[in-house]
Write a protein that holds these residues in place. Sequence first.
Motif, PDB file in Angstrom:
ATOM      1  N   LEU A  62     -53.783 -43.313 -16.533  1.00 27.56           N
ATOM      2  CA  LEU A  62     -52.653 -43.170 -15.662  1.00 27.56           C
ATOM      3  C   LEU A  62     -53.229 -43.307 -14.201  1.00 27.56           C
ATOM      4  CD1 LEU A  62     -50.646 -40.212 -17.287  1.00 27.56           C
ATOM      5  CD2 LEU A  62     -49.911 -42.633 -16.808  1.00 27.56           C
ATOM      6  N   ASN A  63     -54.323 -42.797 -13.942  1.00 24.25           N
ATOM      7  CA  ASN A  63     -55.120 -42.940 -12.449  1.00 24.25           C
ATOM      8  C   ASN A  63     -55.637 -44.327 -12.165  1.00 24.25           C
ATOM      9  OD1 ASN A  63     -54.442 -40.177 -12.016  1.00 24.25           O
ATOM     10  ND2 ASN A  63     -56.292 -39.515 -13.212  1.00 24.25           N
ATOM     11  N   ASP A  64     -55.402 -45.284 -13.107  1.00 21.38           N
ATOM     12  CA  ASP A  64     -56.265 -46.515 -12.793  1.00 21.38           C
ATOM     13  C   ASP A  64     -55.366 -47.334 -11.872  1.00 21.38           C
ATOM     14  OD1 ASP A  64     -57.557 -48.849 -12.821  1.00 21.38           O
ATOM     15  OD2 ASP A  64     -57.804 -49.098 -14.933  1.00 21.38           O
ATOM     16  N   THR A  65     -56.076 -47.559 -10.727  1.00 13.51           N
ATOM     17  CA  THR A  65     -55.053 -48.433  -9.597  1.00 13.51           C
ATOM     18  C   THR A  65     -55.263 -49.809  -9.537  1.00 13.51           C
ATOM     19  OG1 THR A  65     -57.015 -48.105  -7.986  1.00 13.51           O
ATOM     20  CG2 THR A  65     -55.002 -46.431  -8.058  1.00 13.51           C
ATOM     21  N   THR A  66     -56.155 -50.069 -10.820  1.00 12.91           N
ATOM     22  CA  THR A  66     -56.720 -51.742 -10.741  1.00 12.91           C
ATOM     23  C   THR A  66     -56.236 -52.183 -12.104  1.00 12.91           C
ATOM     24  OG1 THR A  66     -58.783 -51.452 -11.551  1.00 12.91           O
ATOM     25  CG2 THR A  66     -58.596 -51.389  -9.355  1.00 12.91           C
ATOM     26  N   TRP A  67     -55.293 -51.607 -12.766  1.00 13.24           N
ATOM     27  CA  TRP A  67     -55.016 -52.026 -14.161  1.00 13.24           C
ATOM     28  C   TRP A  67     -54.156 -53.243 -14.114  1.00 13.24           C
ATOM     29  CZ3 TRP A  67     -49.613 -53.441 -14.822  1.00 13.24           C
ATOM     30  CH2 TRP A  67     -48.876 -52.871 -14.040  1.00 13.24           C
ATOM     31  N   CYS A  68     -53.553 -53.755 -13.312  1.00 18.43           N
ATOM     32  CA  CYS A  68     -53.038 -55.045 -13.112  1.00 18.43           C
ATOM     33  C   CYS A  68     -53.854 -56.182 -12.782  1.00 18.43           C
ATOM     34  CB  CYS A  68     -51.882 -55.051 -12.226  1.00 18.43           C
ATOM     35  SG  CYS A  68     -52.182 -54.709 -10.475  1.00 18.43           S
ATOM     36  N   ASP A  69     -55.256 -55.940 -12.126  1.00 22.04           N
ATOM     37  CA  ASP A  69     -55.994 -56.932 -11.903  1.00 22.04           C
ATOM     38  C   ASP A  69     -56.629 -57.525 -12.873  1.00 22.04           C
ATOM     39  OD1 ASP A  69     -55.241 -56.285  -9.083  1.00 22.04           O
ATOM     40  OD2 ASP A  69     -56.864 -55.135  -8.933  1.00 22.04           O
ATOM     41  N   TRP A  70     -57.408 -58.770 -12.637  1.00 24.19           N
ATOM     42  CA  TRP A  70     -58.124 -59.367 -13.686  1.00 24.19           C
ATOM     43  C   TRP A  70     -59.358 -59.258 -13.265  1.00 24.19           C
ATOM     44  CZ3 TRP A  70     -56.278 -61.752 -18.149  1.00 24.19           C
ATOM     45  CH2 TRP A  70     -57.284 -62.593 -18.734  1.00 24.19           C
ATOM     46  N   ALA A  71     -60.318 -58.591 -14.332  1.00 26.80           N
ATOM     47  CA  ALA A  71     -61.831 -58.269 -14.025  1.00 26.80           C
ATOM     48  C   ALA A  71     -62.232 -59.647 -14.343  1.00 26.80           C
ATOM     49  CB  ALA A  71     -62.327 -57.289 -15.175  1.00 26.80           C
ATOM     50  N   PRO A  72     -63.462 -59.923 -13.410  1.00 25.24           N
ATOM     51  CA  PRO A  72     -64.277 -58.934 -12.606  1.00 25.24           C
ATOM     52  C   PRO A  72     -63.757 -58.926 -11.296  1.00 25.24           C
ATOM     53  CG  PRO A  72     -65.184 -61.119 -12.642  1.00 25.24           C
ATOM     54  CD  PRO A  72     -64.352 -61.162 -13.613  1.00 25.24           C
ATOM     55  N   PHE A  73     -62.551 -59.379 -11.189  1.00 21.43           N
ATOM     56  CA  PHE A  73     -61.881 -59.529  -9.636  1.00 21.43           C
ATOM     57  C   PHE A  73     -61.147 -58.146  -9.298  1.00 21.43           C
ATOM     58  CE2 PHE A  73     -62.346 -63.586 -11.268  1.00 21.43           C
ATOM     59  CZ  PHE A  73     -63.040 -64.425 -10.414  1.00 21.43           C
ATOM     60  N   ASP A  74     -61.398 -57.002 -10.114  1.00 15.78           N
ATOM     61  CA  ASP A  74     -60.644 -55.743  -9.781  1.00 15.78           C
ATOM     62  C   ASP A  74     -61.446 -54.868  -8.852  1.00 15.78           C
ATOM     63  OD1 ASP A  74     -62.676 -55.602 -11.553  1.00 15.78           O
ATOM     64  OD2 ASP A  74     -61.522 -54.247 -13.061  1.00 15.78           O
ATOM     65  N   LYS A  75     -62.801 -55.088  -8.243  1.00 12.59           N
ATOM     66  CA  LYS A  75     -63.516 -54.443  -7.590  1.00 12.59           C
ATOM     67  C   LYS A  75     -63.190 -54.544  -6.108  1.00 12.59           C
ATOM     68  CE  LYS A  75     -66.119 -53.015 -11.384  1.00 12.59           C
ATOM     69  NZ  LYS A  75     -65.316 -53.761 -12.263  1.00 12.59           N
ATOM     70  N   ASN A  76     -63.682 -53.517  -5.385  1.00 16.98           N
ATOM     71  CA  ASN A  76     -63.554 -53.826  -4.031  1.00 16.98           C
ATOM     72  C   ASN A  76     -64.234 -55.006  -3.263  1.00 16.98           C
ATOM     73  OD1 ASN A  76     -61.938 -51.311  -3.645  1.00 16.98           O
ATOM     74  ND2 ASN A  76     -63.995 -50.127  -3.611  1.00 16.98           N
ATOM     75  N   ASN A  77     -65.175 -55.408  -4.010  1.00 16.78           N
ATOM     76  CA  ASN A  77     -65.722 -56.934  -3.460  1.00 16.78           C
ATOM     77  C   ASN A  77     -65.214 -57.906  -3.913  1.00 16.78           C
ATOM     78  OD1 ASN A  77     -66.561 -56.583  -5.986  1.00 16.78           O
ATOM     79  ND2 ASN A  77     -68.675 -57.246  -5.741  1.00 16.78           N
ATOM     80  N   TYR A  78     -63.850 -57.918  -4.066  1.00 12.75           N
ATOM     81  CA  TYR A  78     -63.080 -59.231  -4.932  1.00 12.75           C
ATOM     82  C   TYR A  78     -63.221 -60.344  -3.900  1.00 12.75           C
ATOM     83  CZ  TYR A  78     -58.947 -58.043  -1.949  1.00 12.75           C
ATOM     84  OH  TYR A  78     -58.131 -57.982  -1.141  1.00 12.75           O
ATOM     85  N   LYS A  79     -63.185 -60.099  -2.580  1.00 16.93           N
ATOM     86  CA  LYS A  79     -63.103 -61.346  -1.813  1.00 16.93           C
ATOM     87  C   LYS A  79     -64.248 -62.096  -2.047  1.00 16.93           C
ATOM     88  CE  LYS A  79     -59.634 -59.649   1.745  1.00 16.93           C
ATOM     89  NZ  LYS A  79     -59.474 -59.214   3.069  1.00 16.93           N
ATOM     90  N   GLU A  80     -65.579 -61.661  -1.883  1.00 17.72           N
ATOM     91  CA  GLU A  80     -66.813 -61.975  -2.117  1.00 17.72           C
ATOM     92  C   GLU A  80     -66.892 -62.691  -3.253  1.00 17.72           C
ATOM     93  OE1 GLU A  80     -66.252 -58.914  -0.897  1.00 17.72           O
ATOM     94  OE2 GLU A  80     -67.601 -58.613   0.928  1.00 17.72           O
ATOM     95  N   LEU A  81     -66.403 -62.165  -4.330  1.00 14.47           N
ATOM     96  CA  LEU A  81     -66.378 -62.711  -5.752  1.00 14.47           C
ATOM     97  C   LEU A  81     -65.581 -64.130  -5.853  1.00 14.47           C
ATOM     98  CD1 LEU A  81     -66.338 -59.632  -8.200  1.00 14.47           C
ATOM     99  CD2 LEU A  81     -68.283 -60.799  -7.290  1.00 14.47           C
ATOM    100  N   LEU A  82     -64.340 -63.895  -5.291  1.00 19.05           N
ATOM    101  CA  LEU A  82     -63.611 -65.132  -5.024  1.00 19.05           C
ATOM    102  C   LEU A  82     -64.279 -66.038  -4.231  1.00 19.05           C
ATOM    103  CD1 LEU A  82     -60.089 -63.201  -4.722  1.00 19.05           C
ATOM    104  CD2 LEU A  82     -60.966 -64.535  -6.692  1.00 19.05           C
ATOM    105  N   GLY A  83     -64.844 -65.736  -3.000  1.00 12.81           N
ATOM    106  CA  GLY A  83     -65.477 -66.668  -2.298  1.00 12.81           C
ATOM    107  C   GLY A  83     -66.611 -67.566  -3.156  1.00 12.81           C
ATOM    108  N   ALA A  84     -67.399 -66.626  -4.030  1.00 11.77           N
ATOM    109  CA  ALA A  84     -68.372 -67.273  -4.907  1.00 11.77           C
ATOM    110  C   ALA A  84     -67.794 -68.298  -5.697  1.00 11.77           C
ATOM    111  CB  ALA A  84     -69.060 -66.198  -5.534  1.00 11.77           C
ATOM    112  N   VAL A  85     -66.804 -67.963  -6.418  1.00  8.56           N
ATOM    113  CA  VAL A  85     -66.178 -69.051  -7.214  1.00  8.56           C
ATOM    114  C   VAL A  85     -65.493 -70.345  -6.455  1.00  8.56           C
ATOM    115  CG1 VAL A  85     -63.805 -69.551  -8.563  1.00  8.56           C
ATOM    116  CG2 VAL A  85     -65.142 -67.217  -8.798  1.00  8.56           C
ATOM    117  N   ASP A  86     -64.823 -69.990  -5.276  1.00  7.48           N
ATOM    118  CA  ASP A  86     -64.793 -71.215  -4.502  1.00  7.48           C
ATOM    119  C   ASP A  86     -66.003 -72.048  -4.173  1.00  7.48           C
ATOM    120  OD1 ASP A  86     -62.019 -70.538  -4.053  1.00  7.48           O
ATOM    121  OD2 ASP A  86     -62.369 -69.709  -2.340  1.00  7.48           O
ATOM    122  N   ASN A  87     -66.984 -71.346  -3.759  1.00  6.59           N
ATOM    123  CA  ASN A  87     -68.222 -72.128  -3.268  1.00  6.59           C
ATOM    124  C   ASN A  87     -68.999 -72.524  -4.344  1.00  6.59           C
ATOM    125  OD1 ASN A  87     -68.580 -71.572  -0.240  1.00  6.59           O
ATOM    126  ND2 ASN A  87     -70.652 -71.497  -0.745  1.00  6.59           N
TER     127      ASN A  87
END
Length: 502
Positions: A62-87
């Motif tokens: 119930l306390n999970d605030t990232t339940w709708c996100d797609w791992a591994p992009f559910d962490k706070n560093n998701y912008k860096e991870l998405l940038g790595a996928v682009d790059n």
Amino acid sequence: SGEGQWPGMPAFSCRFRGFILLLTFFIYTCYHMSRKPISVVKSRLHQNCSELIKPINDSHSLNDTTWCDWAPFDKNNYKELLGAVDNAFLVAYAIGMFISGIFGERLPLRYYLSAGMLLSGLFTSLFGLGYFWNIHMLWYFVLIQICNGLVQTTGWPSVVTCVGNWFGKGKRGLIMGIWNSHTSVGNILGSLIAGIWVNEQWGLSFVVPGIITAAMGVITFLFLIEYPEDVDCTPPQHHTSDGLEENQHNPEDLGSGPYTNKESSLETPARCSKEPSAQPAAISFLGALRIPGVVEFSLCLLFAKLVSYTFLYWLPLYIFNVAHFNAKQAGDLSTLFDVGGIMGGIMAGLISDYTNGRATTCCIMLILAAPMMFLYNFIGQSGIINSIVMLIICGALVNGPYALITTAVSADLGTHQSLKGNAKALSTVTAIIDGTGSIGAALGPLLAGLISPTGWNNVFYMLISADILACLLLCRLVYKEILAWKSSLGRDRGSSLALTHP
């Protein structure tokens, strides 16, 4: 050279040229369509789950605030991870582009393009299949993007070479400006198709464009005609004798402005002939770099493409975060940037044909783009009308120079008079210019991913700085074009005085 509808020219030759232009348009539309879904799906991979209703059968706490996100992009560093996928895609694309032009000159274009499209369709679909196969490993998405980046390099040098084989120089800026709208049309289609499934089964946002791209690869294999000679027509005339004489006074006259001979024409058709023509030897990488103007335009494109691709990959997420639209609305609104890109490409081609100044046209548009990006960031989200107008204007000014350099300028330089008619250089020159630009395309989204956590304002300052650098790199060519215009005006005045005082 002929005028109007090429008098005395067989109708089927016109039809062949029109068919090649249309086919290559659809080919590259598919390439760009398959690149776009990732920018739309980003906002679905990491979103604000508190605004959504959790499904009854959900296994998260119930306390999970990232339940709708797609791992591994559910962490706070998701912008860096998405940038790595682009790059992963963009670095592979930049590296592969330098090699691709060399292969493109030496392999049959029909086979090369067909194989590239089939593989591109496969890897685009595999990225989407990660959703259905429930894959949550970063390396899978990065590896797919690397492979896709490499196979996508088959597209650009091949289609530009194919069009260059069929068309001469006159009105090249306008024709290629219209033709180059395939980039924006592909982006728009990619956004709209991805938007259909982004909020439900986002995997289909990749699978459907992948299937369409692969199908286009089969059509390419069946119908592409590489050379006019393949259907018993002679190649177009890239230079007239007048054009050669015109430029002999200054061998440094470059692929923008002074090197563009208005009399040497697209209207010089591929006329029917049974005579076989000897194929010229392919040019070396260093030989292509020695063509006047290649280095300057390549470096300018590096920064111009940095700006364009940052918008391509991050604009939907920016709209999602700043204007607070949902993922589909943000993706749909971002297509207006590409609508502006279509207008900008056509406008840049038309102006550069009329003024005979490729570099000056690019420089003026780049100068205007900097304040427009600043304004878009500060007032663009204050209302839907403001947002629509500013996106279209920014798209025109950012993508206009990018479109002109990658099409008309590349084709001009690839058929430069110093090559003595060896149009085989076109694929290598195109690959060098677009490959250098692709380094910028890789840097832009990477820097945006690293800078955006500090605030979107800083991302826009980075884009404006890159835009100004692109403009500065063209200064030498702009100066040469101004000298050429002054020389031309002087000759015109001399001619008019000679006529009035015989």
